[in-house]
Design a protein around this motif. Sequence first.
Motif, PDB file in Angstrom:
ATOM      1  N   PHE A 346       2.096  -4.378   5.608  1.00 59.59           N
ATOM      2  CA  PHE A 346       2.666  -3.349   6.162  1.00 59.59           C
ATOM      3  C   PHE A 346       4.391  -4.135   5.611  1.00 59.59           C
ATOM      4  O   PHE A 346       5.006  -4.997   6.130  1.00 59.59           O
ATOM      5  CB  PHE A 346       2.456  -3.197   7.548  1.00 59.59           C
ATOM      6  N   ILE A 459      -0.766   0.948  13.879  1.00 58.45           N
ATOM      7  CA  ILE A 459      -1.131   1.296  13.450  1.00 58.45           C
ATOM      8  C   ILE A 459      -0.109   3.090  13.439  1.00 58.45           C
ATOM      9  O   ILE A 459       0.100   3.813  12.992  1.00 58.45           O
ATOM     10  CB  ILE A 459      -2.612   1.194  12.493  1.00 58.45           C
ATOM     11  N   ARG A 460      -1.173   3.250  14.485  1.00 58.01           N
ATOM     12  CA  ARG A 460      -0.929   4.695  14.880  1.00 58.01           C
ATOM     13  C   ARG A 460       0.220   4.435  15.230  1.00 58.01           C
ATOM     14  O   ARG A 460       1.141   5.706  14.752  1.00 58.01           O
ATOM     15  CB  ARG A 460      -1.547   4.857  15.927  1.00 58.01           C
ATOM     16  N   GLU A 463       2.462   4.943  11.635  1.00 59.99           N
ATOM     17  CA  GLU A 463       2.622   5.874  11.246  1.00 59.99           C
ATOM     18  C   GLU A 463       3.181   6.825  12.230  1.00 59.99           C
ATOM     19  O   GLU A 463       3.908   7.814  11.159  1.00 59.99           O
ATOM     20  CB  GLU A 463       1.048   6.527  11.143  1.00 59.99           C
ATOM     21  N   THR A 464       2.941   7.243  13.337  1.00 57.73           N
ATOM     22  CA  THR A 464       4.122   8.005  13.951  1.00 57.73           C
ATOM     23  C   THR A 464       5.317   7.717  13.377  1.00 57.73           C
ATOM     24  O   THR A 464       6.616   8.940  13.370  1.00 57.73           O
ATOM     25  CB  THR A 464       3.469   7.915  15.885  1.00 57.73           C
ATOM     26  N   TYR A 465       6.095   6.852  13.931  1.00 53.64           N
ATOM     27  CA  TYR A 465       7.504   6.022  13.700  1.00 53.64           C
ATOM     28  C   TYR A 465       8.207   6.822  12.151  1.00 53.64           C
ATOM     29  O   TYR A 465       8.709   7.243  11.986  1.00 53.64           O
ATOM     30  CB  TYR A 465       7.108   4.651  13.037  1.00 53.64           C
ATOM     31  N   LYS A 466       6.802   6.743  11.385  1.00 54.93           N
ATOM     32  CA  LYS A 466       7.345   7.715   9.807  1.00 54.93           C
ATOM     33  C   LYS A 466       7.721   9.297  10.708  1.00 54.93           C
ATOM     34  O   LYS A 466       8.588   9.431   9.024  1.00 54.93           O
ATOM     35  CB  LYS A 466       6.380   7.543   9.214  1.00 54.93           C
ATOM     36  N   HIS A 467       7.565   9.592  11.596  1.00 54.29           N
ATOM     37  CA  HIS A 467       7.890  11.176  11.416  1.00 54.29           C
ATOM     38  C   HIS A 467       8.877  11.547  12.359  1.00 54.29           C
ATOM     39  O   HIS A 467       8.595  11.213  13.684  1.00 54.29           O
ATOM     40  CB  HIS A 467       6.983  11.733  12.020  1.00 54.29           C
TER      41      HIS A 467
END
Length: 506
Positions: A346, A459-460, A463-467
Motif C-alpha cells: 500500500f 485497511i478499513r 479506504e475511508t481516507y480516500k474519501h
Amino acid sequence: MTDSIAKKFPLFKKPLKVLFVAAEVHPYATIGGLGMVIFSLSRALKKMGLDVRIFMPKYALIDEKKYQLEMILEGLKVPTGGEAEEKKFLICNVKRYLPPNPDVPVYFLENMEYYEKRSNVYGYSDDPTRFTLLSRGVLEFLRQSNWVPDIINCADWHTGALPNYLKTVYNKDPVLSKIKTVFSIHNLSHQGVFDHRFVSELDFDDGKSQIAPFFSEKLLKQNFMRRGIIYSDIVNTVSETYSSEILTKEYGEKLEDLLKEVRTKVFGILNGLDYRELNPATDKSIPFNFDISSLQKRIENKIHLQKEFNLEPSPDTPVLGMVGRLSGQKGIDLLMPILETLVSEFNIQFVTIGAGEAKYRSFFEEMNKKFPKKVGCHLMFDLALARHIFAGCDLFLMPSKFEPCGITQMEAMRYGAIPIVRKTGGLADTVEDFDPKKNSGNGFVFENFNSYAFFGAIIRALETYKHKKIWHGLTKRAMRADFSWEVSAKKYLKLYKKVISFHFKK
Ligand code: GLC
C-alpha cells in the motif's frame, strides 16, 4: 469551596481535604502516564474548590533550586518494624513546595539512602522498602501535622502499604483512623519487583499477615498491589471498562478472585486531558498551529513530520503513527507480522517513537533500514516529537493487549489524528468505531488480539481516507471529543463523597 460545589454536595460544609500519594508526579519527577494524571487531576480538583495536596519522595532528580523547597519537619522518625536498636527507625525530613496557582502544594519526603542517592525513580531491587518507607512516612508525618486530609488517594502498588498500615498498625490512632483511602489502579500488571503471578506456595502473600520489617527479605515478596486492594476503602481504576475487565482471568493478573470478592468497592473513572496545555491552536511545540476550522494547515505539520523522519514529503500518502513504551502491553506484536506487507503493498508511511524492549527496537530499526523512505523511527521518548506525530500523522495506531486508560489516543485525537485501537480498557471508552452507513464514530476499533483483526481495521481506515469529505468529518469528530479533566474530576468528587459516607466494617 465554591458556592456551586457546596450546593451540589451539601455534605461538605468545609472544603474536602485530599492528599495524593504517588511514586511519580509531573513535573517534579516525570516518568509516564501516572505522574501526568496526578498532576492534572489534583489541579482540576483544586479548581473545583477542594483542598488538595501531594506527597512524594524527594529523588535526586528533583531540582531543589528551581522549586525552592521549604523544610517543614526535620528528623521525622519512621518506624521500620525492625527489632535491632540501630534499625528501628529511618530518619527523614519533610519539605514543602508551594507552587503558583493552579498547581497544588507538594510535600517531599527526604531520605538520603533511599531517595537522594538514587538517580532513578524506579528499578532498584529494594523498591518495596523505598515505597513502604513512603507509605509509612506519610502517616507518621500526618500524626504530627496540623493539616490532616479526609481522604488519601493512593496510586498503584507503591502505595499499597499505606491503607494496610492505616487499617492495622494505626487503626486506634485518634487522628489517622478517621482518614479514608482510595486506591487507584493505573496498571494492574505492575506489581513490584517480585513476580507475584508465578510464585511458589511458600512465597504466596495472601495480604493478611503483618507488613514485614523494612529490611527483611519477606518485605520484598509481599504483594502491595493485593494489600492496597484489600485494605483501602475504595478501589478505582482509570477507565470504566478496565474496572470490569480486571475481574476476569484475561486481565486480572492473578488478582481477579480478590477483585471479584470486593467488587462492590471497585469503580472506574476515565483519565482526562489537560486541554489548556494540549491545544493545537496554541501549542508552541508543534511547527504549525491549527484548529478545527483551519485543517489545511495540519498538512504542513504532516510534511514537516515526513521530512523530520527522512520520508518522502507527500501530502496524499497516509502516514501511520505510533507513540509509546515499546512493551508487550502496547500490542507491537500485532504490528510485527504485517508492517512489511502494509508498506510494500500500500502507498503508506509509518513513523514511531518510544523507548523499550530490545526486540521491538531492532524490529523498527530493521524496517527503517529496509524501507528508509517509508518507515521512520526514533527509539527514545521525546515529548516534542510525540506532539509532531499527533499533529502530523493521519492514523494513530494503538493495538494494546490491555490499556487501563491510555492517554496518547486522546492526545492524538485532540490533534486531529484518527485512532485505530483495540477494544480494551480506556481505548474502548474513548474511541467509537466509524460506521460508514451512519457516517458516525471517531476512529477505527477492532476486538480480537490478532494481526488479522488489526490489519482489517487498518485497511478499513485506508479506504475511508480516500474519501476526503468523509475523512474531514471523522477528523472533526475526533477533535471535538471532550476528554477534559473537569468531567473526570467531578466523578472523583462523587467517589470521595461516597467513601466519606460509607460505613465500613473494620
Ligand atoms: C498506566 C497505564 C495507562 C494509563 C496511565 C495513567 O501507564 O498503562 O493506560 O493511561 O497509567 O493512568
